[in-house]
Design an enzyme around this catalytic site. Structure first.
Site, PDB file in Angstrom:
ATOM      1  N   GLU A  85       0.797  -1.237   0.000  1.00  0.00           N
ATOM      2  CA  GLU A  85       0.000   0.000   0.000  1.00  0.00           C
ATOM      3  C   GLU A  85       0.819   1.271   0.000  1.00  0.00           C
ATOM      4  O   GLU A  85       0.540   2.196  -0.754  1.00  0.00           O
ATOM      5  CB  GLU A  85      -0.950   0.029   1.213  1.00  0.00           C
ATOM      6  N   HIS A 103     -10.985  -4.767  10.093  1.00  0.00           N
ATOM      7  CA  HIS A 103     -11.494  -4.499   8.752  1.00  0.00           C
ATOM      8  C   HIS A 103     -12.774  -3.696   8.745  1.00  0.00           C
ATOM      9  O   HIS A 103     -13.448  -3.636   7.729  1.00  0.00           O
ATOM     10  CB  HIS A 103     -11.743  -5.831   8.023  1.00  0.00           C
TER      11      HIS A 103
END
Lengths: 393, 360
Positions: B90, B159
């Protein structure tokens, strides 16, 4: 005739000394100066490459004068910044580049102005080689409206065309640079991006992520590690399990270059640029260099290294002295001419410093400007609910 | 009719429900049922077609057709150059995208979940958001960061975080949080055409929910301006301000309250930053009661910001009761279904808060 003279001069050169060619006879002379000479340069260690850059570099008189002037300008500009900082006219962070001039100048000589470059916070030298003027750079350091970023950025946030700063977060500039390279490839412009980082940054994870993607996608990227032996106060041996920074790209070919010799840097950069532009993907260069100042102005630079070490580098490897000696000993320039350049440079710096100290600061009305690009004027919340500020693109 | 709409919006895929119940009435030919997922894809497709400089990158966006199938078909249409699969790195690929934006391209970065964007936060904030300002107007950064944000069923703590307040905090960013399919399409197109960094917070729960798309919204130049809220339901008694999937809850709660004669005005924020305070204040001046409803955590959240601004603005003197926030519980998201349900605002929680505020 010329060819014969070159052969003669090659024969006469004899043993390879650092100051290169002993004798070159020229067919046409201008004011009795040698128009160009060939110099031996240090061999580069290579990694995953069949061969390295050439062992000789040709320097013309014009190039020599230009490199000298540019390096001297950067040197004097940084020393003036030191002075202004001590007078508290420059505030905050100020990371000086003196000692490393050969890197900025050599790299610029090896690429085109239409190529791209990004570096970290030790950026004043690059801002200059990439087209910024000394005036705008110094005025940015002093935070005035005539600064290159209108006084909004300071030492670490200077930008010009095809130069993306000046970046304050260690290592962040590397993926950014690979992104610029991606854009170069995407737009099909046959341009490349030089991504600089230091020995301290070289251990950053995002740099390895970038090596991976740049290699996978064959991005036209030259990664350059300016190894000045110290990441802030930590020497390379204390920070890195492997100090062979040119090998750290693993699957990316690399070379280790003498960063104090502007010709060595130039030839290596040309070599690297050729590699990139031929579509082979990224390449890594490690420049062995040295900074005379501490990490920044708040670091005297002697708690983690000895004054003797600094002195030794200054006397034996100073990049400006190296170039000067080469040119003088080959009759490419006279002492007076160089002195004249010194005087001109000094004057330019003085004028710039004068401007940087007298130019007014940016007006308060512009406090909130430049939040967004291409946007209609908008309101910005001030310090208290009654203060209504405005932002213009 | 309102009840039927609310079934649709609360996630039960009941596309033909309207047709079944009122079979003597057909939908006008121009109106279509489009899921939020497809609306996002349409926006991406149209903008990729319109501007050569737009490209997508992220994990699994190309061959896999998107982790949530949002980008299905795009790689087949546009190829490797414009739809780029990235390794699971990322911070690296966000930096690369921002650099590409600096050099003149218009990247759209997909995060498989905004939870993963935490790794890239330095680039979103320090490399993207602040650059135009720091450079004194020399270096714009035209980029969109998009992906599912906030709660999703059963994904648990790492998440399920909502990042609206985190990104909403930063000057130099625009932060958008669509609810309906029209929101998603119009706002994403605006975000891509915007010359500044935009954080586009989608939500996984909404991806499969179909909405009616007006004829206007089917045009290739349909844009919804960033920074303007929408009144999804008019009412006189209380203002409910919400964003993203929680708007569905508010609409459901409003339907329930309507049976008791309480008419809620439901405002869909659409944009977190810059927030449309004018719309909220106008509504508060009418209803005199305010409740913000969000899925994110309470401390330093979107609701907190709205309430602070109401205090500081003209709306305050119109309030007949303190403005309150309805938020997610101040805990990491649990896994067990019953616990998870009780961590996010339910219809009953909103109804309860409205009645408390109105003192009924």
């Amino acid at each position: 005739m010329r060819k014969m003279l070159t052969i003669i001069s090659n024969v006469l050169r004899g043993s390879a000394s650092r100051n290169g060619a002993r004798l070159v006879v020229s067919a046409r002379t201008y004011a009795d100066f040698t128009p160009q000479a060939s110099f031996d340069i240090k061999n580069c260690d290579v990694h995953k490459l069949e061969e390295g850059p050439p062992l000789q570099a040709v320097l013309t008189r014009e190039e020599g004068l230009q490199y000298y002037r540019t390096m001297q300008t950067i040197r004097r500009m940084e020393l003036k910044a030191d002075q202004l900082y001590k007078q508290k006219i420059i505030r905050g962070f100020c990371h000086l580049y003196d000692g490393q001039e050969a890197c900025a100048v050599g790299i610029e000589a090896g690429i085109k102005r239409s190529d791209h470059l990004i570096t970290a916070y030790r950026a004043h030298g690059y801002t200059y080689t990439r087209g910024g003027t000394v005036r705008e750079i110094m005025a940015e350091l002093t935070g005035r409206r005539g600064g290159i970023a209108k006084g909004k950025g300071g030492s670490m946030h200077m930008y010009t065309k095809h130069f993306y700063g000046g970046n304050g977060i260690v290592g962040a500039q590397v993926p950014l640079g690979a992104g610029v390279a991606l854009a170069c490839k995407y737009l099909g412009k046959n341009e490349l991006c030089v991504c600089l980082y230091g020995d301290g940054a070289a251990n950053q994870g995002q740099i390895f992520e970038t090596y991976n993607m740049a290699s996978l996608w064959k991005l036209p990227c030259i990664f350059i590690c300016e190894n000045n032996q110290y990441g802030m106060g930590t020497s390379v041996e204390r920070a890195a399990a492997s100090t062979d920074y040119y090998k750290r790209g693993d699957f990316i070919p690399g070379l280790r270059v003498d960063g104090m010799d502007v010709l060595c840097v130039r030839e290596a950069t040309k070599f690297a640029a050729e590699h990139c532009k031929s579509g082979k993907g990224p390449i890594l260069m490690e420049l062995l260099t040295y900074r005379y100042h501490g990490h920044s102005m708040s670091d005297p630079g002697v708690s983690y290294r000895t004054r003797e070490e600094i002195q030794e580098v200054r006397s034996k490897s100073d990049p400006i002295t190296l170039l000067k000696d080469r040119m003088l000993s080959n009759n490419m320039v006279s002492v007076e001419e160089l002195k004249e350049i010194d005087v001109e440079v000094r004057k330019e710096i003085e004028d710039a410093a004068q401007f940087a100290t007298t130019d007014p600061e940016p007006p308060l009305e512009e406090l909130c400007n430049h939040i967004f690009y291409n946007e209609p004027p908008m309101k910005v919340r001030g310090i208290s609910p009654w203060i209504k500020l405005k932002s213009v693109s | 009719m309102a009840y039927l709409r609310s079934i649709l919006r609360s996630g039960k895929n009941a596309v033909p429900a309207v047709l079944r119940r009122e079979f003597h009435r057909t939908l006008p030919a121009a109106v279509q049922q489009v899921t939020v997922r497809d609306a996002i894809k349409e926006a991406l497709d149209e903008e990729l077609e319109r501007d050569e400089r737009v490209f997508l990158l992220g994990e699994e966006v190309a061959l896999f057709e998107g982790a949530y199938k949002v980008t299905r078909g795009l790689w087949k249409k546009y190829g490797d150059k414009r739809i780029i699969d990235t390794p699971i790195t990322e911070i690296g690929f966000t930096g690369i995208a921002v650099g590409a934006a600096m050099a003149g391209l218009r990247p759209v970065v997909e995060y498989m979940s905004f939870n993963f964007s935490m790794q890239s936060v330095d680039h979103i904030i320090n490399s993207a958001a602040k650059t135009y300002y720091m450079s004194g107007g020399l270096q714009p950064v035209s980029i969109v960061f998009r992906g599912p944000n906030g709660a999703a069923p059963g994904v648990a703590a790492q998440h399920a975080q909502c990042f609206a307040a985190w990104y909403g905090h930063v000057p130099g960013l625009k932060v958008v949080s669509p609810w309906s399919a029209e929101d998603a399409k119009g706002l994403l197109k605006s975000a891509i055409r915007d010359d500044n960094p935009v954080v586009f917070l989608e939500n996984e729960i909404m991806y499969s929910v179909p909405f009616e798309m007006s004829e206007e919204s089917q045009s290739k130049d349909f844009l919804i301006p960033i920074g303007k809220a929408k009144i999804e339901r008019k009412g006189n008694h209380v203002t409910l301000v919400s964003h993203s999937h929680v708007v569905s809850r508010c609409m459901d709660a409003a339907a329930v309250l309507a049976k008791d004669g309480i008419e809620c005005e439901v405002i869909n924020l659409r944009t977190i930053r810059p927030m449309d305070m004018e719309a909220i204040e106008t509504s508060v001046m009418k209803t005199k009661h305010l409740i913000t409803v969000e899925g994110g955590w309470p401390q330093f959240g979107v609701g907190g910001e709205i309430l602070a601004r109401i205090m500081e603005g003209p709306g305050f003197s119109y309030l007949n009761a303190p403005a309150v926030r309805v938020t997610g519980v101040d805990i990491p998201m649990p896994y067990a279904k019953h616990l998870e349900e009780n961590t996010l605002p339910q219809i009953k929680d909103i109804v309860f808060s409205v009645k408390k505020t109105l003192n009924v």
